[in-house]
Design a protein around this motif. Structure first.
Motif, mmCIF file in Angstrom:
data_model
loop_
_atom_site.group_PDB
_atom_site.id
_atom_site.type_symbol
_atom_site.label_atom_id
_atom_site.label_comp_id
_atom_site.label_asym_id
_atom_site.label_seq_id
_atom_site.Cartn_x
_atom_site.Cartn_y
_atom_site.Cartn_z
ATOM 1 N N LEU A 99 0.854 -1.186 0.000
ATOM 2 C CA LEU A 99 0.000 0.000 0.000
ATOM 3 C C LEU A 99 0.892 1.239 0.000
ATOM 4 O O LEU A 99 1.823 1.325 0.811
ATOM 5 C CB LEU A 99 -0.893 0.017 1.243
ATOM 6 N N PRO A 100 0.664 2.190 -0.890
ATOM 7 C CA PRO A 100 1.480 3.415 -0.889
ATOM 8 C C PRO A 100 1.277 4.204 0.406
ATOM 9 O O PRO A 100 0.160 4.363 0.882
ATOM 10 C CB PRO A 100 0.938 4.202 -2.087
ATOM 11 N N ALA A 101 2.385 4.709 0.954
ATOM 12 C CA ALA A 101 2.329 5.503 2.182
ATOM 13 C C ALA A 101 1.773 6.899 1.886
ATOM 14 O O ALA A 101 1.933 7.432 0.791
ATOM 15 C CB ALA A 101 3.718 5.613 2.788
ATOM 16 N N VAL A 102 1.132 7.474 2.871
ATOM 17 C CA VAL A 102 0.613 8.843 2.796
ATOM 18 C C VAL A 102 1.270 9.630 3.933
ATOM 19 O O VAL A 102 1.353 9.144 5.063
ATOM 20 C CB VAL A 102 -0.931 8.854 2.945
ATOM 21 N N LYS A 103 1.755 10.842 3.623
ATOM 22 C CA LYS A 103 2.393 11.670 4.652
ATOM 23 C C LYS A 103 1.370 12.118 5.679
ATOM 24 O O LYS A 103 0.232 12.452 5.333
ATOM 25 C CB LYS A 103 3.032 12.910 4.022
ATOM 26 N N VAL A 104 1.817 12.134 6.941
ATOM 27 C CA VAL A 104 0.941 12.503 8.056
ATOM 28 C C VAL A 104 1.630 13.559 8.902
ATOM 29 O O VAL A 104 2.850 13.531 9.079
ATOM 30 C CB VAL A 104 0.652 11.260 8.936
ATOM 31 N N SER A 105 0.849 14.470 9.419
ATOM 32 C CA SER A 105 1.348 15.457 10.366
ATOM 33 C C SER A 105 0.400 15.487 11.555
ATOM 34 O O SER A 105 -0.812 15.616 11.384
ATOM 35 C CB SER A 105 1.405 16.834 9.690
ATOM 36 N N VAL A 106 0.955 15.330 12.764
ATOM 37 C CA VAL A 106 0.130 15.402 13.973
ATOM 38 C C VAL A 106 0.467 16.709 14.679
ATOM 39 O O VAL A 106 1.629 16.949 15.063
ATOM 40 C CB VAL A 106 0.396 14.193 14.904
ATOM 41 N N GLU A 107 -0.519 17.561 14.820
ATOM 42 C CA GLU A 107 -0.320 18.867 15.464
ATOM 43 C C GLU A 107 -0.292 18.710 16.983
ATOM 44 O O GLU A 107 -0.707 17.681 17.519
ATOM 45 C CB GLU A 107 -1.467 19.809 15.057
ATOM 46 N N ASP A 108 0.197 19.749 17.648
ATOM 47 C CA ASP A 108 0.225 19.727 19.115
ATOM 48 C C ASP A 108 -1.177 19.567 19.704
ATOM 49 O O ASP A 108 -1.355 19.012 20.788
ATOM 50 C CB ASP A 108 0.857 21.020 19.651
ATOM 51 N N SER A 109 -2.167 20.047 18.980
ATOM 52 C CA SER A 109 -3.553 19.938 19.453
ATOM 53 C C SER A 109 -4.083 18.508 19.367
ATOM 54 O O SER A 109 -5.174 18.226 19.850
ATOM 55 C CB SER A 109 -4.443 20.862 18.623
ATOM 56 N N GLY A 110 -3.305 17.617 18.727
ATOM 57 C CA GLY A 110 -3.751 16.234 18.537
ATOM 58 C C GLY A 110 -4.453 16.017 17.217
ATOM 59 O O GLY A 110 -4.857 14.895 16.924
ATOM 60 N N GLU A 111 -4.614 17.081 16.431
ATOM 61 C CA GLU A 111 -5.256 16.924 15.126
ATOM 62 C C GLU A 111 -4.315 16.198 14.166
ATOM 63 O O GLU A 111 -3.114 16.497 14.103
ATOM 64 C CB GLU A 111 -5.649 18.269 14.545
ATOM 65 N N ILE A 112 -4.870 15.280 13.415
ATOM 66 C CA ILE A 112 -4.095 14.494 12.439
ATOM 67 C C ILE A 112 -4.404 15.042 11.050
ATOM 68 O O ILE A 112 -5.570 15.080 10.645
ATOM 69 C CB ILE A 112 -4.469 13.005 12.500
ATOM 70 N N PHE A 113 -3.366 15.453 10.346
ATOM 71 C CA PHE A 113 -3.527 15.953 8.981
ATOM 72 C C PHE A 113 -2.843 15.003 8.011
ATOM 73 O O PHE A 113 -1.717 14.552 8.251
ATOM 74 C CB PHE A 113 -2.938 17.359 8.825
ATOM 75 N N LEU A 114 -3.522 14.719 6.906
ATOM 76 C CA LEU A 114 -2.921 13.981 5.801
ATOM 77 C C LEU A 114 -2.425 15.012 4.820
ATOM 78 O O LEU A 114 -3.095 16.017 4.568
ATOM 79 C CB LEU A 114 -3.958 13.080 5.144
ATOM 80 N N ILE A 115 -1.228 14.786 4.264
ATOM 81 C CA ILE A 115 -0.620 15.762 3.358
ATOM 82 C C ILE A 115 -0.589 15.171 1.962
ATOM 83 O O ILE A 115 -0.009 14.101 1.732
ATOM 84 C CB ILE A 115 0.787 16.137 3.850
ATOM 85 N N GLY A 116 -1.229 15.871 1.050
ATOM 86 C CA GLY A 116 -1.308 15.403 -0.337
ATOM 87 C C GLY A 116 0.045 15.427 -1.013
ATOM 88 O O GLY A 116 0.892 16.264 -0.716
ATOM 89 N N SER A 117 0.245 14.503 -1.945
ATOM 90 C CA SER A 117 1.526 14.468 -2.665
ATOM 91 C C SER A 117 1.305 14.635 -4.157
ATOM 92 O O SER A 117 0.216 14.610 -4.642
ATOM 93 C CB SER A 117 2.238 13.142 -2.415
#
Ligand code: FES
Length: 163
Positions: free
Chosen positions: A145-163
């Motif tokens: 499965l291709p990996a997707v970039k992730v960013s977890v903010e200090d607030s606990g919010e999880i963001f997926l980053i498009g490539s």
């Protein structure tokens, strides 16, 4: 020429065939139409909702799409979210939050996380993927499965980053 129909059982009087349908007949037709449409909506709405995952936003290159919070995905669990039109599986692992495309590399079914086995599993032909690397463990999928970039903010919010 208007056709004449009897208005009384004995045939004593006549009325024009172009008469407007009775109110009761119209009401029953409307009720029948409403019932049919309601039934069709109840049957097809869940099917359409299942086939088209909820969109959480656009996903162009570098775009950040909110996938939820760390509280939404407890440690050792995963969930499928939409990254634009791409279903994405987000996993909260001991190594951190990671994400992969949720589209099986075999024939394109949507995978899910199986907490019992700790694997990402495809329901169509029992393809299995490593939940940490996305690599194929067993079954017919030809590629990981291709990996997707992730960013977890200090607030606990999880963001997926498009490539
Ligand atoms: S589509 Fe996933 S294993 Fe076949």
């Amino acid at each position: 020429m208007a056709q004449e129909i009897p208005t009384e059982p004995g045939g004593g009087g006549t009325a024009s065939a172009t008469r407007v349908p009775t109110t009761r007949r119209r009401f029953l037709r409307g009720l029948l139409g409403f019932s049919v449409m309601s039934t069709m909506a109840m049957v097809f709405a869940p099917v359409i909702a299942f086939l088209i995952p909820t969109k959480t936003g656009a996903a162009g290159a570098g775009d950040k799409v909110l996938a939820g919070t760390v509280d939404d995905i407890p440690l050792g669990q995963g969930k499928v979210v939409a990254m634009g039109s791409q279903p994405t599986i987000v996993l909260n692992t001991a190594q951190g939050v990671i994400a992969f495309s949720a589209i099986c590399t075999h024939l394109g079914c949507i995978v899910a996380f199986d907490s019992g086995s700790g694997l990402i599993v495809c329901p169509c032909h029992d393809g299995r993927f490593n939940a940490t690397t996305g690599a194929v463990v067993s079954g017919p999928p030809p590629a990981p499965l291709p990996a997707v970039k992730v960013s977890v903010e200090d607030s606990g919010e999880i963001f997926l980053i498009g490539s």
